[in-house]
Structure formats: structure tokens, C-alpha cells
Design an enzyme around this catalytic site. Sequence first.
Site, PDB file in Angstrom:
ATOM      1  N   CYS A 193      10.070   2.686  -6.633  1.00  0.00           N
ATOM      2  CA  CYS A 193       9.380   4.087  -6.514  1.00  0.00           C
ATOM      3  C   CYS A 193      10.934   5.245  -5.795  1.00  0.00           C
ATOM      4  CB  CYS A 193       9.705   4.410  -4.407  1.00  0.00           C
ATOM      5  SG  CYS A 193       8.902   2.511  -4.015  1.00  0.00           S
ATOM      6  N   ARG A 239       3.572   8.893  -2.028  1.00  0.00           N
ATOM      7  CA  ARG A 239       3.413   7.190  -2.489  1.00  0.00           C
ATOM      8  C   ARG A 239       5.053   6.773  -1.111  1.00  0.00           C
ATOM      9  NH1 ARG A 239       5.682   2.713  -7.067  1.00  0.00           N
ATOM     10  NH2 ARG A 239       4.685   1.154  -6.186  1.00  0.00           N
TER      11      ARG A 239
END
Length: 301
Positions: A193, A239
Site C-alpha cells: 500500500c 485504496r
Amino acid sequence: MTYSEALTATKSFASRGRLWPALLLVSIIAAYLPTFITLAGGPWQTEQEGHGPLIIAAALWLVWQSRNKLRTATLSPSPILGWFVLLGGLVILVLSRNQDIWFLEVASEIPVLAGCVLLLAGWDILRILAFPIGFLIFSAPAPGWMVDGATVPLKVLISDLVTNGLYALGYPIAQNGVVIQIGPYQLWVQDACSGMNSIFALSAIGVFYVYTFRWHEKIRALVLLALIIPITITANFLRVVSLVLIAYYGGVEMIEGVIHDLTGIALFIVAVALMFLCDGLISVAGKALRRTPSCKSASPI
């Protein structure tokens, strides 16, 4: 010499002319076959480097798109320089394979292919194939020192942005480094991420798009390339926000497995959509600037 003898000699010459490039091609495939087998069984199966085969396919497509230019180009082989570049690339291949340096091992295909083109065809052909050959750099696994050096700062940046954004919206959220505490749940921002993985893949997509569709507009192309990293950070921010909110409302078990993978796919879709959006905005801004009348200097009274 009879006609049949002349025809036989011509065919023999043509066969020899094709035999040398064929042998060179087979040799290159044999040299790099262990490399691609290793990549297919390891890095290319990961989220970080899974775009490798697509890069090779895109490079081959670019070569196919250049077929008309290749037909009209002048063949003028440069054997001395070609051998020098080719042997230099092979040296890099051997040394990097012995030291398990995947980036250099895969990147060595660029001088090897360039040397072969110079050896067989010359500079005119190499100029046409320069971008497809250079584009293969994106198929090489990113150097570990680069990934390690940039991953932690990007993870902290994404964590800060997510925490500050959701806190401003009233969510019970706090942060300690790359650990986010929201409600009763504690979440750790993983390396996937951070944005480093998608930066490499999206850089390849952006460079491919710019070269294929926007290369004739230099300023527009440069602006799009400069926006790749901000777009990637924005997509990763969205995200992580999505994952944090899913965990907050549905529990941490909701963001494991399939959901996490799906958000990774959605990241690329969002990033590509943002790139197209930015491209459209640049086009609109450019048209607006062209339509703006130039200010006339005031006449003295």
C-alpha cells in the site's frame, strides 16, 4: 552460368543471409531463457512485478507498429560498434547472473538487443527500435535498494494523509508511524500500500501512453509524465482509505484476502482513469490558452 545455377546461387546467398540473424536470435533466446524461467516462477507471480510479461508484449507491439518505417529504412550495419555493445551486454548478463542481481540481468537485454540491431542493420533501424528496446527496462525487477529506500517514507506519507483526512471528517482515528488505529481496530499499512509497486507499473503505462498517443505534443507529454507519481500517491491514498473504512464498518477480517487483492486491481483502474482525466484537463487548458486573445498594448494619450 546457367539460369538454374544462378538461381541456386541466389537461394544459397539468401539462405546465408537469413541464417546469421536466425542463429543470433536463437543464441539470445538460449542466453535469456534461464532468466525468464526464473522470473516466471518468482517475481512475475507477485503483485510488485506481475506486469513484466505485459511490458515485453507491449514492446513487441511497438515493433510491429513500426513495421512500415522498418521497411523503408536503410540497412547500414555497424559491425565493430555492434559487437562492442553486444559483448558489453553479455558481460553484464554473466556478472549479474552470478551475483543474483535480477535488475541488471534483465536490463542487460537492452544493450544485447541494441548491439544485435547495430550488427545486422545499423543506426537507422536502431533509431526506429530505440524506444521499444529501451521500454524493456520496465520488465526488470526494481532494485531492492530503491524499493527499500522509498517504501517506508511513502508508507508514512500515505498513513499521514489517510489519518488527517479521516480525522477531519470526524472519525475516531489515530496514527503511530505506519500503524493506524481506527475505533477498536489497529491496522498496519503494508508495503503493497506504499505506492512503490504501482509507481513502477504506472510509470510503464504512462510512458507507453505518452509515446504512443502524445509524443508529438512535447509539453503535454512532459506534464503527463511528471504527474505519474502524484497520480500514484492519490490512487494509493484512496485504496488505503477504502480499506480503513471497510475495516471500521465491517471488521478487520473484511480486508483480508480477496478484498485486499480487489482494491489492488481497483487502484490501477483508478490511477489510469486519473491519468486520462489529467490528459483531458491538459487538453482543455491548452485549448483555452490558445483561444485567449493576446492583450494589446495601450496607446499613449
